[in-house]
Structure formats: structure tokens, C-alpha cells
Scaffold this motif. Structure first.
Motif, PDB file in Angstrom:
ATOM      1  N   GLU A 184      -0.779   2.003   6.919  1.00 27.01           N
ATOM      2  CA  GLU A 184      -0.140   0.683   6.929  1.00 27.01           C
ATOM      3  C   GLU A 184       0.528   0.478   5.574  1.00 27.01           C
ATOM      4  N   SER A 185       1.605  -0.272   5.568  1.00 26.76           N
ATOM      5  CA  SER A 185       2.357  -0.470   4.325  1.00 26.76           C
ATOM      6  C   SER A 185       1.825  -1.622   3.487  1.00 26.76           C
ATOM      7  N   THR A 186       0.955  -2.443   4.089  1.00 26.96           N
ATOM      8  CA  THR A 186       0.367  -3.576   3.354  1.00 26.96           C
ATOM      9  C   THR A 186      -1.100  -3.739   3.739  1.00 26.96           C
TER      10      THR A 186
ATOM     11  N   ASN B  97      -2.866  -4.220  -9.654  1.00 30.10           N
ATOM     12  CA  ASN B  97      -1.683  -3.364  -9.541  1.00 30.10           C
ATOM     13  C   ASN B  97      -0.747  -3.942  -8.493  1.00 30.10           C
ATOM     14  N   LYS B  98       0.564  -3.809  -8.709  1.00 27.66           N
ATOM     15  CA  LYS B  98       1.524  -4.315  -7.728  1.00 27.66           C
ATOM     16  C   LYS B  98       1.404  -3.563  -6.405  1.00 27.66           C
ATOM     17  N   THR B  99       1.092  -2.270  -6.499  1.00 26.95           N
ATOM     18  CA  THR B  99       0.949  -1.440  -5.300  1.00 26.95           C
ATOM     19  C   THR B  99      -0.397  -0.736  -5.339  1.00 26.95           C
ATOM     20  N   VAL B 100      -1.107  -0.742  -4.200  1.00 26.14           N
ATOM     21  CA  VAL B 100      -2.408  -0.096  -4.091  1.00 26.14           C
ATOM     22  C   VAL B 100      -2.218   1.251  -3.393  1.00 26.14           C
ATOM     23  N   THR B 101      -2.865   2.277  -3.887  1.00 28.76           N
ATOM     24  CA  THR B 101      -2.766   3.597  -3.275  1.00 28.76           C
ATOM     25  C   THR B 101      -3.883   3.792  -2.256  1.00 28.76           C
TER      26      THR B 101
ATOM     27  N   VAL C 149       0.845  -1.191   0.000  1.00 31.40           N
ATOM     28  CA  VAL C 149       0.000   0.000   0.000  1.00 31.40           C
ATOM     29  C   VAL C 149       0.882   1.243   0.000  1.00 31.40           C
ATOM     30  N   GLU C 150       0.601   2.166  -0.897  1.00 33.37           N
ATOM     31  CA  GLU C 150       1.330   3.430  -0.995  1.00 33.37           C
ATOM     32  C   GLU C 150       0.528   4.538  -0.325  1.00 33.37           C
ATOM     33  N   ASP C 151       1.214   5.408   0.430  1.00 32.62           N
ATOM     34  CA  ASP C 151       0.596   6.561   1.098  1.00 32.62           C
ATOM     35  C   ASP C 151      -0.443   6.143   2.129  1.00 32.62           C
TER      36      ASP C 151
END
Length: 446
Positions: A336-338, A368-372, A331-333
Motif C-alpha cells: 500500500e502507498s499509505t 519521517n515524511k515517508t515510512v519504509t 509508505v515506500e516499498d
């Protein structure tokens, strides 16, 4: 001595074969050999998943005869849902429907030209007794003419993705039996589909309009009781309990017979919580003779025995359960980071009866590899495919090779505050500077 060495050799050979058997024997979870079905085309599927259990020339176009009336039923129920027609609506019998209904060499209840019958009367005659004049009358009621109804049939087959199909009338009769009044195709044309397409139509009919089974399982009923037109109708599906080849658990669905199509049957039965659909096209290996010879019932029984003796449905993933590989997404921004990943629906697979706990191959594909951030619990983040490890390659009736479910976010992840995000950015900057300095110092000694 020679005999002794022979005995020793035999013992060694036996041991070798025993070990080889342990290493190379088929998986103990594998099902028994599939039966030989004496028909030009056949298929068996598990209804809830569409998993194919048996297939023989299931993609070849063949005659379907009166199994055509399953499409009539689907369109009728669809129009009921849309309030375009009701059971009590009156249907005035045309010259065409009347003439066909008077042919006693065909499945029929005789209809009086110009007289009115209810939709329900005609539907029951069509579904239980395969009455051809009744099918024409309903087609005319729903579309204005049989020709326009045939357009509806072909369009619905496309919408349901039934594969190759060819409809020219509402009955499944050869056009030559329509008293010179056919409206689509040439005088010897006939309806055609594939066994796979018929199984898929049956699946849609049962899942979308399960009430169809109440009529399909009716073994005997009088048409127009208490009148001079009364006819005792007996269901042609002799696999229904109480009829000639009655089998426990059978509750549908439709027979069909013409010279071109041969003896056909789409059947369905339940046992131990699993429903199976079978289709036989042009059964040609059974006993007996005549229009209603036992071939289609014999061959159907083989597939039902095979399905119920060798397979079962087993839940392998529960809705809301945590996914293990991968267990989370970045998770971006976020605060929590995940975020954890969970299954979006229950998943059951068809597994061999002899199997212990089934081993399942899974593959997760994230959008997506990273979720905002922010992320809401239940947001769809991707999909997961599931298939039985070491399973067959028959696939599913809709063409897929595995089950697929949505992958959801397991919890909320709030967006981090501006200061938190700034701190992370600064930390990242200095971490980058540090890496740059370390790399530079290392360079002095190269």
C-alpha cells in the motif's frame, strides 16, 4: 424635537453597544475571573493532567515547613516498593529523635529513647499528627542518619524534576528547633521549595503511591492505644470531612507551619470525577489568629471553589481513533502507498464548564515524511500535540504547554514483492522520460 433626537440617539447607541457586545464579549466558554488568594505563593492544578488552573508567584522559593514530610512519605513508599523496608520493621529511637519528640510546643508524639517502634506506628504519627520526632526516627531508619537522608531528599527532588529546592532536615522545622543536633545547614536554616514544586511532588505522591491518601485522610487515631504512651492524634488538615472546616471530597494532603514559612497547606479533593491539588504558601489573609488560624483553609477553599465551579475534564481523543490532519503517512516499498494514523492513548483536556463541545488545536509531527515498509500496526510514527483552542497560557505543572501523545500506524503494510517494486521503478522511469520529452517539446515553442 431635541428630545426625540436624543431618544433616537440613545436607541442607536444601545443597539451599537449590543452589537459590540456580541462581537467583542469574552468567549462564552471562558472561565470566571480567578480569585484573589491572600498568600505569598499559591497554585491549583488538575491532578491527572497537571494542567495549571491558578497560579500566584508559584515559581518563587519559600518555606514549606512540615509539608516537607510529603517527601519523607515518597521515599518511604519507594523503599517499601524496593523491599528495603516494611511496615513491621522495628525502629530504635535515637537520642536526637527522642529529644525533639519531647518538645510539646511542636507537633509530636513523645518517643522513649532506646525503645523500638514499628515503621507503621511512626509513619502514621508523622502523616496524621505531623510528629517531628517520628519523622527523624524514620529518616535515620532509611538512611542511617538524618544528614544522609537529606541527601536522598535533594536527590529525589532532582529526579522528580521539582525545580528549585533546598532541604536541610526531614521535618520542615527551623534548624533552631532541633536541639543543637542539626546535621545540615546553619542553625537557622529551613527547607524551601516553590508552590509549583510542591504541587508536582503531591501529584507524584498521589499517582505513584495512591495508598498515601488512606492515611492522609484519617481524621483521628490513637498512637500506641492501650499503653501508657497513648496519645489521641487529630489530623491538622481541618478541611477533612468531619473536622472544623470539613469539606466534602477532601482526602489530603499535608499542613505546615513555622514562623518563617507561615501557614501552609497542600490539599487535594475530588468532585464530579476530577481531582484538584492546591498549594498555599504563607497564607496571610484569613480570619483568626494563632498557629492553626483559618487562613490556609480559607484560601484553599477559594481555589477549590474556583476549580470545581469553572472547569471539568473532557475526553477529546480516544486511543485508537483515527487522526484527521494528516490522516495518513506515505509508505515506500509497500503493498500500500499509505498507512493510516491513529492516536496512541486517550487524551482528556481541562475545559471550562460552560463550554459546549471543546475546540482543539492539534499538531502532528512525523518522525519521517515517508515510512519504509514493512510497517506493523501500532508502530510509533510520530507525536501529536493537543491544546484547547483559545485556552489560557498557564500551561502544565511540568512546564509543557500542551498534551502530547504518540501517533501510531493504524494497520500493517507489508513489503511489496521484488516484481512489484521493479514495476513501480520502471513506471517511474518512463514517467520521468515522458516528462523529459514533454518538457523538450515545450521548449521548441519558447
Amino acid at each position: 424635537m431635541k428630545k426625540l433626537w436624543n431618544k433616537i440617539g440613545a436607541v442607536v447607541m444601545a443597539g451599537t453597544l449590543a452589537i459590540s457586545g456580541l462581537v467583542f464579549a469574552p468567549n462564552s466558554a471562558a472561565a470566571a475571573d480567578a480569585p484573589t488568594i491572600n498568600a505569598n505563593g499559591a497554585i491549583a492544578i488538575e491532578e491527572s493532567t497537571g494542567k495549571i488552573l491558578y497560579s500566584k508567584d508559584a515559581d518563587k522559593m519559600m518555606g514549606i515547613a512540615s509539608m516537607t514530610k510529603m517527601m519523607d512519605e515518597y521515599i518511604l513508599f519507594e523503599q517499601m516498593d524496593a523491599k528495603k523496608i516494611s511496615w513491621d520493621d522495628k525502629v530504635k529511637i535515637s537520642e536526637y529523635a527522642h529529644k525533639v519528640s519531647q518538645d510539646t510546643s511542636l507537633s509530636n508524639v513523645p518517643l522513649r529513647e532506646g525503645e523500638e517502634y514499628t515503621v507503621k506506628e511512626l509513619y502514621e504519627a508523622m502523616a496524621i499528627y505531623s510528629a517531628n520526632g517520628a519523622a527523624i526516627a524514620l529518616a535515620e531508619k532509611m538512611a542511617g542518619s538524618e544528614g544522609d537522608f537529606v541527601k536522598m531528599m535533594n536527590k529525589k527532588a532532582d529526579q522528580l524534576k521539582l525545580g528549585e529546592h533546598h532541604f536541610v532536615n526531614s521535618t520542615g522545622l527551623n534548624n533552631s528547633d532541633l536541639k543543637g543536633m542539626q546535621q545540615v545547614g546553619d542553625k537557622n536554616d529551613e527547607n524551601k521549595m516553590t508552590a509549583k514544586g510542591m504541587a508536582k511532588l503531591a501529584q507524584h505522591l498521589i499517582q505513584d503511591y495512591p495508598e498515601v491518601l488512606k492515611t492522609a485522610s484519617t481524621t483521628k487515631k490513637d498512637f500506641r492505644p492501650g499503653t501508657s504512651d497513648r496519645i489521641a492524634m487529630s489530623n491538622w488538615n481541618w478541611l477533612l470531612p468531619g473536622l472544623i472546616y470539613g469539606r466534602k471530597g477532601v482526602d489530603g494532603l499535608k499542613t505546615g507551619t513555622t514562623d518563617y514559612a507561615g501557614m501552609c497547606l497542600t490539599a487535594t479533593a475530588t468532585q464530579n470525577g476530577m481531582r484538584v491539588i492546591t498549594v498555599v504558601l504563607h497564607a496571610n489573609g484569613g480570619k483568626g489568629s494563632g498557629q492553626h488560624n483559618s487562613a490556609r483553609f480559607d484560601e484553599t477553599n477559594k481555589m477549590l471553589d474556583y476549580a470545581f465551579d469553572n472547569f471539568k475534564l473532557e475526553e477529546v481523543q480516544k486511543k485508537g481513533s483515527k487522526i484527521k490532519k494528516p490522516a495518513s503517512a506515505k509508505v515506500e516499498d509497500g503493498k500500500e502507498s499509505t498507512v493510516s494514523l491513529t492516536a496512541g492513548k486517550d487524551v482528556s483536556l481541562v475545559v471550562p464548564n460552560a463550554a459546549g463541545k471543546p475546540k482543539v488545536d492539534t499538531k502532528v509531527s512525523l518522525k519521517n515524511k515517508t515510512v519504509t515498509a514493512p510497517v506493523k500496526k501500532g508502530d510509533k510514527l510520530g507525536t501529536m500535540s493537543l491544546s484547547l483552542k483559545g485556552g489560557d497560557n498557564l500551561g502544565y505543572v511540568d512546564g509543557k504547554q500542551s498534551e502530547s501523545i504518540p501517533v501510531l500506524a493504524g494497520e500493517d503494510v507489508e513489503k511489496a514483492g521484488i516484481f512489484s517494486r521493479s514495476a513501480k521503478a520502471v513506471g517511474g522511469f518512463f514517467q520521468g522520460i515522458g516528462n523529459y520529452v514533454v518538457d523538450g517539446v515545450k521548449g521548441w515553442f519558447n
